[in-house]
Design a protein around this motif. Structure first.
Motif, PDB file in Angstrom:
ATOM      1  N   SER A  50       0.731  -1.343   0.018  1.00  0.00           N
ATOM      2  CA  SER A  50       0.015  -0.035  -0.082  1.00  0.00           C
ATOM      3  C   SER A  50       0.928   1.319   0.041  1.00  0.00           C
ATOM      4  CB  SER A  50      -0.864   0.102   1.124  1.00  0.00           C
ATOM      5  OG  SER A  50      -1.506   1.072   1.333  1.00  0.00           O
ATOM      6  N   ASN A  51       1.880   1.279   0.726  1.00  0.00           N
ATOM      7  CA  ASN A  51       2.639   2.589   0.952  1.00  0.00           C
ATOM      8  C   ASN A  51       3.400   2.668  -0.517  1.00  0.00           C
ATOM      9  OD1 ASN A  51       2.235   2.890   3.559  1.00  0.00           O
ATOM     10  ND2 ASN A  51       3.885   1.691   4.538  1.00  0.00           N
ATOM     11  N   THR A  52       3.926   1.394  -1.052  1.00  0.00           N
ATOM     12  CA  THR A  52       4.392   1.409  -2.342  1.00  0.00           C
ATOM     13  C   THR A  52       3.721   2.115  -3.437  1.00  0.00           C
ATOM     14  OG1 THR A  52       6.050  -0.186  -1.893  1.00  0.00           O
ATOM     15  CG2 THR A  52       5.795   0.296  -4.176  1.00  0.00           C
ATOM     16  N   VAL A  53       2.541   1.587  -3.355  1.00  0.00           N
ATOM     17  CA  VAL A  53       1.525   2.215  -4.290  1.00  0.00           C
ATOM     18  C   VAL A  53       1.266   3.610  -4.224  1.00  0.00           C
ATOM     19  CG1 VAL A  53      -0.936   2.157  -5.223  1.00  0.00           C
ATOM     20  CG2 VAL A  53       0.259  -0.155  -4.869  1.00  0.00           C
ATOM     21  N   SER A  54       1.241   4.094  -2.991  1.00  0.00           N
ATOM     22  CA  SER A  54       0.958   5.285  -2.629  1.00  0.00           C
ATOM     23  C   SER A  54       2.051   6.052  -3.152  1.00  0.00           C
ATOM     24  CB  SER A  54       0.554   5.467  -1.185  1.00  0.00           C
ATOM     25  OG  SER A  54       0.215   6.869  -0.671  1.00  0.00           O
TER      26      SER A  54
END
Length: 162
Positions: A97-101
Motif C-alpha cells: 500500500s505504501n509503495t502504491v501510494s
C-alpha cells in the motif's frame, strides 16, 4: 496387546506345571495339600498377572499423556505460526500500500512538473512568435518606407518623405 498374550500364556503354563507337580508320587503331601499349594501358586500367578496388567495400563496412560502433551505443543506451534504468518501478511500488505501510494504521488508530481514545463514552453514560444512577428512587421514597414523613398528619389520628387 503382546504383553497380555504373554501374560495369559504364562498363567496357563504355570497352572499346568503346578497341576502336574501336584500329581507327583510324594507320600507326605495329601491331595488337599497339593490342591491348596496349586491354588496358592495360581493365586500368586494371578496376582503377578494383575500387577503386570496394572503396569501395562500405567504405561498406556503415560503414553497417552505424552501424546496429549505433544499434540498440545503442536497446536501451540501451529497457533504461533499462524499468528506470525498473519503479521507477515499484514506487513506485506502495508508495504504494498505504501509503495502504491508513493508511486502515485511520484507520478502526480511528475505529471504536474510536465504540465508546468509544457505551459512554460508554450508561453515562451508564444512570446517569441509575437516578438518575431512584431520585428517582421517593423522590418516590412521599414522596407516599404525605404522602397518608397528610393522610388521618390528616382523620379526626383521634391517631397522624399513617405
Amino acid at each position: 496387546m503382546i504383553k497380555l498374550k504373554y501374560l495369559t500364556t504364562s498363567i496357563i503354563a504355570l497352572t499346568t506345571v503346578f497341576a502336574l507337580a501336584a500329581c507327583d508320587d510324594k507320600p507326605e503331601a495329601t491331595t488337599s495339600e497339593k490342591v491348596n499349594e496349586v491354588a496358592a501358586d495360581v493365586n500368586n500367578v494371578v496376582e503377578e498377572a494383575g500387577e503386570k496388567v496394572d503396569e501395562v495400563v500405567l504405561e498406556a496412560g503415560q503414553a497417552a499423556d505424552s501424546a496429549g502433551e505433544k499434540i498440545t505443543e503442536m497446536v501451540d506451534s501451529a497457533d504461533v505460526a499462524a499468528e506470525e504468518s498473519g503479521e507477515k501478511i499484514t506487513d506485506m500488505a502495508t508495504d504494498a500500500s505504501n509503495t502504491v501510494s508513493d508511486t502515485a504521488n511520484s507520478a502526480t508530481d511528475k505529471a504536474s512538473d510536465m504540465a508546468t514545463d509544457a505551459s512554460s514552453t508554450v508561453s515562451d514560444t508564444a512570446d517569441s512568435a509575437t516578438d518575431k512577428a512584431s520585428d517582421m512587421s517593423t522590418d516590412a514597414v521599414n522596407a516599404l518606407e525605404d522602397a518608397c523613398e528610393s522610388a521618390k528619389e528616382g523620379v526626383a520628387a521634391q517631397d522624399t518623405d513617405c
